[in-house]
Motif scaffolding. Structure first.
Motif, PDB file in Angstrom:
ATOM      1  N   GLN A  42       0.852  -1.180   0.000  1.00 33.34           N
ATOM      2  CA  GLN A  42       0.000   0.000   0.000  1.00 33.34           C
ATOM      3  C   GLN A  42       0.894   1.237   0.000  1.00 33.34           C
ATOM      4  O   GLN A  42       1.942   1.253   0.656  1.00 33.34           O
ATOM      5  N   THR A  43       0.477   2.273  -0.731  1.00 31.21           N
ATOM      6  CA  THR A  43       1.282   3.490  -0.843  1.00 31.21           C
ATOM      7  C   THR A  43       0.438   4.717  -0.523  1.00 31.21           C
ATOM      8  O   THR A  43      -0.787   4.724  -0.695  1.00 31.21           O
ATOM      9  N   PHE A  44       1.157   5.751  -0.081  1.00 31.74           N
ATOM     10  CA  PHE A  44       0.501   7.002   0.301  1.00 31.74           C
ATOM     11  C   PHE A  44       1.423   8.160  -0.067  1.00 31.74           C
ATOM     12  O   PHE A  44       2.615   8.148   0.268  1.00 31.74           O
ATOM     13  N   VAL A  45       0.872   9.136  -0.771  1.00 28.57           N
ATOM     14  CA  VAL A  45       1.576  10.368  -1.079  1.00 28.57           C
ATOM     15  C   VAL A  45       0.986  11.464  -0.205  1.00 28.57           C
ATOM     16  O   VAL A  45      -0.216  11.762  -0.291  1.00 28.57           O
ATOM     17  N   SER A  46       1.809  12.044   0.657  1.00 25.61           N
ATOM     18  CA  SER A  46       1.326  13.072   1.572  1.00 25.61           C
ATOM     19  C   SER A  46       1.179  14.411   0.850  1.00 25.61           C
ATOM     20  O   SER A  46       2.075  14.813   0.097  1.00 25.61           O
ATOM     21  N   PRO A  47       0.093  15.119   1.081  1.00 22.93           N
ATOM     22  CA  PRO A  47      -0.035  16.457   0.496  1.00 22.93           C
ATOM     23  C   PRO A  47       1.056  17.418   0.955  1.00 22.93           C
ATOM     24  O   PRO A  47       1.359  18.399   0.272  1.00 22.93           O
ATOM     25  N   ASP A  48       1.661  17.119   2.119  1.00 25.43           N
ATOM     26  CA  ASP A  48       2.685  18.006   2.675  1.00 25.43           C
ATOM     27  C   ASP A  48       4.070  17.780   2.068  1.00 25.43           C
ATOM     28  O   ASP A  48       4.964  18.604   2.264  1.00 25.43           O
ATOM     29  N   ASP A  49       4.258  16.651   1.393  1.00 30.39           N
ATOM     30  CA  ASP A  49       5.568  16.347   0.787  1.00 30.39           C
ATOM     31  C   ASP A  49       5.325  15.526  -0.468  1.00 30.39           C
ATOM     32  O   ASP A  49       5.798  14.402  -0.609  1.00 30.39           O
ATOM     33  N   SER A  50       4.588  16.096  -1.403  1.00 24.99           N
ATOM     34  CA  SER A  50       4.052  15.345  -2.523  1.00 24.99           C
ATOM     35  C   SER A  50       5.043  15.240  -3.668  1.00 24.99           C
ATOM     36  O   SER A  50       5.832  16.145  -3.929  1.00 24.99           O
ATOM     37  N   ILE A  51       4.952  14.114  -4.390  1.00 28.00           N
ATOM     38  CA  ILE A  51       5.694  13.954  -5.632  1.00 28.00           C
ATOM     39  C   ILE A  51       4.836  14.363  -6.830  1.00 28.00           C
ATOM     40  O   ILE A  51       5.286  14.274  -7.977  1.00 28.00           O
ATOM     41  N   ALA A  52       3.611  14.798  -6.577  1.00 27.53           N
ATOM     42  CA  ALA A  52       2.680  15.130  -7.654  1.00 27.53           C
ATOM     43  C   ALA A  52       3.270  16.207  -8.560  1.00 27.53           C
ATOM     44  O   ALA A  52       3.849  17.195  -8.100  1.00 27.53           O
ATOM     45  N   GLY A  53       3.112  16.005  -9.859  1.00 26.54           N
ATOM     46  CA  GLY A  53       3.558  16.983 -10.838  1.00 26.54           C
ATOM     47  C   GLY A  53       5.023  16.914 -11.181  1.00 26.54           C
ATOM     48  O   GLY A  53       5.483  17.662 -12.049  1.00 26.54           O
ATOM     49  N   GLY A  54       5.787  16.032 -10.526  1.00 25.77           N
ATOM     50  CA  GLY A  54       7.220  15.933 -10.775  1.00 25.77           C
ATOM     51  C   GLY A  54       7.598  14.648 -11.471  1.00 25.77           C
ATOM     52  O   GLY A  54       6.754  13.865 -11.903  1.00 25.77           O
ATOM     53  N   GLY A  55       8.906  14.396 -11.538  1.00 28.65           N
ATOM     54  CA  GLY A  55       9.417  13.226 -12.240  1.00 28.65           C
ATOM     55  C   GLY A  55       9.734  12.040 -11.365  1.00 28.65           C
ATOM     56  O   GLY A  55      10.141  10.989 -11.871  1.00 28.65           O
TER      57      GLY A  55
END
Length: 446
Positions: free
Chosen positions: A344-357
């Protein structure tokens, strides 16, 4: 620890002791020698008496600096001159020697500038001139760096003299805090066979040396080795003591265990898939790509997991070029078995990889030899699934599954969780509830 002491004890090859029975994490091991330091047994240990400084060290080793207190070996380091040397310390050497096996030493390190505690293996240098028989440094520490230990392998020829070495440093967090190896006891270990060396601290493997990486030295030239425990003072490895150094210092060893193989390496089930062991740790896993001093990028982060416990936290090292980091762990398989991995994985809004590579994958790797290196010819199959990308939406847990069939010749299926940082971009990924199982092959499997 690069060889720096005169060893005069005779080398005695170990005869296994059938009456002893125990095994470390994972089976396939038989306990053949142990020491709990109820007494200082001089039939087992040599107490070194030497005024020969090496590596520009500044101490004498004296038997008077070695004692046993409350079931622990104590090596005492003091700013008391001995002959023309300003400090004195202690060193003991096992009178038995082993070739191949597993060594575990539980110890608490001294804590001040200028002291150099070490747990290491060395052949009889009267017979094998250093480094022609090799040297295995299970643990070394600089007293001014209480959160950091290192492991190394030294090898070469003599004559002609040629010295080569490989080494790796390690740090980790527990309960969110950097582990201070001077505050409590920790277990330092090495597994050694003809294929390579695997170093670990508290059950976390942090450094693998394959025979092919060291000119096939381990399979062709490494000699039986004695266990050495000591604290050096000053020298080439660390700053010398100064006015800030606190005296005296104690290197305390709780126990020693030596194992030999009793069957093939084996692990029937994944351990610590929740990352909750020891209050939040990577026990049972191998980590790789950990390269940030005082901020390790592969850790167990408390209170971030699916159920409120710990979770694996991964982020990049911000080095140049593509950076890969993560953890891996294997189980036994045979050809034709169906293998399933789940995380299971979780991307935190406070340290997100969203929008990057930054991306991450979960892989099932198959090997024809247990604990073989990823890039070695023993890797015979890989399946993977992407578990995070810059398009991953933050704020909720997601489960990912991967299925594969063990190919012919496979003995290990290994789950690898790999974080890829190609462009020094920020962002972290949390991973929890890791599972890896192997079921019986169906009747029509070859």
């Amino acid at each position: 620890m690069q060889y720096s002491r005169l060893l005069t004890t005779a080398l005695v090859l170990l005869v296994p002791t059938p009456s002893l029975a125990a095994e470390p994490d994972g089976n396939g091991w038989k306990l053949v020698w142990s020491e709990d330091f109820e007494t200082l047994d001089k039939d087992r240990w040599t107490l070194v008496d030497s005024h020969r400084p090496t590596n520009n060290s500044r101490h004498a080793y004296l038997p008077s600096q070695v004692s046993v207190e409350n079931g622990r070996l104590v090596l005492l380091s003091e700013a008391v001159p001995s002959q023309d040397l300003p400090y004195r310390s202690g060193q003991v050497i096992s009178k038995r020697a082993w070739k191949h096996g597993r060594w575990e030493v539980r110890a608490k390190l001294p804590a001040t500038r200028g002291v150099w505690p070490a747990i290491w293996l060395l052949p009889d240098v009267d017979k094998y001139r250093w480094p022609s028989g090799g040297e295995i440094d299970i643990m070394e520490n600089r007293g001014n760096e209480p959160h950091l230990t290192s492991s190394a392998f030294h090898y070469g020829t003599n004559p002609p003299y040629r010295h080569e070495f490989v080494f790796e440093e390690q740090q980790t967090r527990r309960n969110g805090e950097l582990v201070d190896y001077t505050k409590d006891f920790h277990t330092y270990a090495v597994d050694w066979d003809e294929h390579g060396l695997t170093f670990s601290v508290d059950g976390v493997s942090h450094f693998r040396v394959d025979d092919s990486q060291v000119e096939d030295f381990l399979s062709k030239h490494a000699a039986p080795m004695q266990l050495v425990l000591n604290t050096a003072i000053g020298g080439d490895f660390l700053p010398d003591p100064d006015t800030s150094t606190v005296w005296p210092q104690r290197f305390e060893i709780d126990w020693v265990r030596v194992y030999e193989r009793d069957g093939a390496p084996a692990r029937k089930a994944l351990v610590n898939g929740s990352f909750d062991a020891d209050g939040g740790s990577l026990r049972g896993w191998t980590n790789f790509g950990v390269d940030l001093r005082d901020n390790p990028n592969v850790t167990a982060a408390p209170k971030t997991g699916v159920d409120g416990g710990a979770a694996l936290k991964l982020f990049g090292t911000f080095g140049t070029g593509s950076q890969y980091s993560g953890v891996s762990q294997g189980i036994d398989v045979t050809a034709g078995q169906h293998v399933r991995a789940s995380v299971q994985t979780f991307v935190s809004p406070d340290d997100s990889i969203a929008g990057g590579g930054n991306t991450a994958v979960a892989k099932i790797e198959f090997y024809r030899r247990f604990a073989a290196r990823f890039e070695s010819p023993d890797l015979i199959g890989v399946e993977e699934v992407v578990i995070a990308t810059g398009d991953s939406k933050p704020g909720r847990w997601r489960r990912h599954m991967l299925d594969a069939v063990a190919p012919e010749g496979a003995v290990e299926a290994r789950l690898a969780i790999v974080f890829h940082q190609p462009n020094q971009e920020a962002g972290a990924l949390f991973v929890d509830d890791a599972q890896l199982t192997a079921s019986k092959p169906s009747a029509d499997c070859p």
